[in-house]
Motif scaffolding. Structure first.
Motif, PDB file in Angstrom:
ATOM      1  N   THR A   1      -7.256  13.030 -14.723  1.00 44.67           N
ATOM      2  CA  THR A   1      -7.854  11.840 -14.118  1.00 44.67           C
ATOM      3  C   THR A   1      -8.583  11.000 -15.158  1.00 44.67           C
ATOM      4  OG1 THR A   1      -9.856  13.086 -13.557  1.00 44.67           O
ATOM      5  CG2 THR A   1      -8.126  12.963 -11.888  1.00 44.67           C
TER       6      THR A   1
ATOM      7  N   ARG B   1      -3.895   3.537  -3.565  1.00 42.64           N
ATOM      8  CA  ARG B   1      -3.292   3.915  -4.840  1.00 42.64           C
ATOM      9  C   ARG B   1      -1.775   3.791  -4.770  1.00 42.64           C
ATOM     10  NH1 ARG B   1      -5.741   9.810  -4.930  1.00 42.64           N
ATOM     11  NH2 ARG B   1      -4.808   9.639  -2.874  1.00 42.64           N
TER      12      ARG B   1
ATOM     13  N   TRP C   1       1.811   5.334  -6.584  1.00 43.74           N
ATOM     14  CA  TRP C   1       2.385   6.429  -7.367  1.00 43.74           C
ATOM     15  C   TRP C   1       3.739   5.970  -7.922  1.00 43.74           C
ATOM     16  CZ3 TRP C   1       0.986  11.999  -6.501  1.00 43.74           C
ATOM     17  CH2 TRP C   1      -0.199  12.135  -5.777  1.00 43.74           C
TER      18      TRP C   1
ATOM     19  N   TYR D   1       2.508   8.642 -12.563  1.00 41.18           N
ATOM     20  CA  TYR D   1       1.382   7.816 -12.975  1.00 41.18           C
ATOM     21  C   TYR D   1       0.784   7.221 -11.715  1.00 41.18           C
ATOM     22  CZ  TYR D   1      -1.412   4.170 -15.213  1.00 41.18           C
ATOM     23  OH  TYR D   1      -2.453   3.360 -15.617  1.00 41.18           O
TER      24      TYR D   1
ATOM     25  N   VAL E   1      -1.967   4.832  -9.960  1.00 41.97           N
ATOM     26  CA  VAL E   1      -2.721   3.619 -10.281  1.00 41.97           C
ATOM     27  C   VAL E   1      -3.669   3.290  -9.136  1.00 41.97           C
ATOM     28  CG1 VAL E   1      -2.573   1.187 -10.934  1.00 41.97           C
ATOM     29  CG2 VAL E   1      -0.747   2.780 -11.603  1.00 41.97           C
ATOM     30  N   GLY E   2      -4.978   3.251  -9.437  1.00 36.27           N
ATOM     31  CA  GLY E   2      -5.974   2.889  -8.443  1.00 36.27           C
ATOM     32  C   GLY E   2      -6.357   1.423  -8.523  1.00 36.27           C
TER      33      GLY E   2
ATOM     34  N   ARG F   1     -13.059   2.639 -10.956  1.00 40.23           N
ATOM     35  CA  ARG F   1     -11.599   2.652 -10.911  1.00 40.23           C
ATOM     36  C   ARG F   1     -11.126   4.044 -11.304  1.00 40.23           C
ATOM     37  NH1 ARG F   1      -7.429  -1.306 -11.371  1.00 40.23           N
ATOM     38  NH2 ARG F   1      -5.452  -0.376 -12.025  1.00 40.23           N
TER      39      ARG F   1
ATOM     40  N   ASP G   1      -7.654   6.174 -12.114  1.00 37.19           N
ATOM     41  CA  ASP G   1      -6.225   6.343 -12.363  1.00 37.19           C
ATOM     42  C   ASP G   1      -5.974   7.800 -12.747  1.00 37.19           C
ATOM     43  OD1 ASP G   1      -5.896   3.560 -12.010  1.00 37.19           O
ATOM     44  OD2 ASP G   1      -6.302   3.196 -14.130  1.00 37.19           O
TER      45      ASP G   1
END
Length: 425
Positions: A79, A370, A372, A393, A395-396, A411, A413
């Motif tokens: 993370t 999020r 994916w 991967y 992504v937030g 944030r 990710d």
């Protein structure tokens, strides 16, 4: 109740919630039951049944196996959590706090075994994890921004009372069985034994002098065990098209552990003599798989997670320690599999994952909607064994957080990696 006491009781409540391992924010849900699923964003995982890990998402999928099957692997969750634009204080005493980069690597092992008894009955056993993470701010986070001692209720506090250490692990022990009704329909059910543990430290070093053996404002090490069940069904239109539906019931846990916080800060050395009750969310998933060509298949999943059942945290004595305003979560996943040849299978997938948090947010528990982006492959060692590799991967989004007397932009990710060995007998 002064602000320090309210803060400390709330954060203890959260720590034990983390330790319970199911009633946690979506940001801590580990979709990491297999490297195979990871490589396709878990699209279609309740029905594809390409190895024994399928039982983690739908016990009825075990009926698709005609011989014993074993899968074992490990996933790593790396993370990357950023906390920026941070302000800490009350009234005219508001300080800017340096940006922080927190997170860590969690390793998630798994093992599954499926054994057909005859052409109708199949049984299986599994050990895997549904939740877990680790975030750790630097020790003494924001010590230079301590509030002046003369401020009533919050004097002397530093941003570390909101940062600190959060370390969560869970293990799910599963026993399952399935029954094939006919060529089209199969059903299954399983028992879940969930063990969770969590560690939480806040205000590290702030309590020195009050108890030299434990200088932290808050130090919690808690665990608990609960029992749940899951049921599911599979409908096979034909060998190339099938659908799966599963439901997982989650129990209400009663958990306890070692909980310490400063008597001088709270005026009370403990919460109460009672255990904490945690209502865990149920989950349901629908999946489809369609082999539209000899070399290509599409698959998809929709999963619902009932986070709204966790309205508050209270003791068995009736004391409400913290209120939550979580909302139900949804996962929408779409993937494809390309059967390249007898040696190689390639896969990819995309998932949109909605946040469980709504109005209640935290710098140490960042969460958001999020996305994916996943890819993976299977290499067939021989006709009975293979190795799977999956990478995602995650992504937030930037989230504006207001928590007590701290505000920030967070944030989260992540990178997820998985490797798995599977064999049929």
């Amino acid at each position: 109740m002064n602000k320090k006491r309210l803060f400390t009781k709330s954060v203890i409540a959260f720590a034990v919630t983390m330790a319970s391992q199911q009633a946690v924010a979506a940001g801590f849900q580990l979709n990491a039951q297999s490297a195979t699923g990871l490589g396709r964003a878990f699209a279609g995982d309740a029905v594809i049944a390409d190895n024994a890990s399928a039982m983690a998402r739908n016990p009825a999928a075990m009926s698709l196996f005609d011989r014993p099957a074993l899968s074992l692997g490990i996933n790593a969750v790396d993370t990357d959590i950023n906390v920026k634009n941070t302000e800490f204080g009350a009234g005219p005493f508001v300080n800017d706090v340096d940006d922080a980069s927190v997170g860590g690597v969690s390793y998630v092992p798994n093992i599954y075994y499926i054994h057909p008894i005859n052409d109708k009955f199949t049984v299986g056993a599994s050990i895997y994890s549904n939740f877990g993470t680790k975030t750790e701010f630097d020790s003494g986070y924001g010590q230079d921004q301590a509030l002046p001692d003369f401020i009533p209720g919050v004097g002397g506090l530093t941003p570390d009372v909101y940062g600190g250490l959060t370390d969560v692990k869970s293990v799910n022990f599963g026993l399952s069985g399935s029954y094939r009704i006919n060529q089209q329909w199969s059903v299954g059910a399983g028992l879940d034994i969930i063990y969770g543990s969590g560690k939480l430290q806040r205000g590290r070093g702030l309590n020195a002098g009050n108890d030299p053996s434990n200088p932290d404002l808050l130090n919690v090490d808690a665990d608990g065990v609960g029992f749940g069940f899951n049921v599911g069904t599979v409908y096979e239109l034909n060998e190339n098209h099938r659908f799966g539906l599963s439901y997982r019931y989650s129990p209400e846990l009663e958990v306890d552990g070692d909980m310490y916080y400063s008597q001088s800060t709270t005026g009370n050395p403990n919460i109460s003599g009672d255990k904490l009750k945690i209502a865990l969310p149920d989950m349901a998933e629908f999946s489809g798989y369609h082999r539209v060509h000899q070399q290509f298949a599409v698959h998809y999943s929709v999963q619902w997670i009932g986070w709204s059942s966790f309205a508050n945290l209270e003791t068995t004595g009736g004391d409400v320690l913290n209120n939550y305003e979580w909302q139900d979560g949804w996962h929408y996943a779409l993937g494809g599999t390309y059967y390249l040849n007898n040696d190689w299978t390639l896969r990819a997938g995309y998932m949109y994952d909605t946040s469980a948090q709504d109005k209640v947010t935290s710098i140490s528990v960042p969460d958001s909607d999020r996305q994916w982006f996943s890819g993976g492959f299977t290499y067939h060692l021989d006709s009975k064994s293979n190795i799977d590799v999956g990478v995602t991967y995650l992504v937030g989004e930037d989230i504006e957080v207001e928590e007590g007397i701290i505000s920030a932009t967070t944030r989260a990710d992540a990178w997820l990696y998985g490797i798995q060995y599977s064999r049929s007998f």
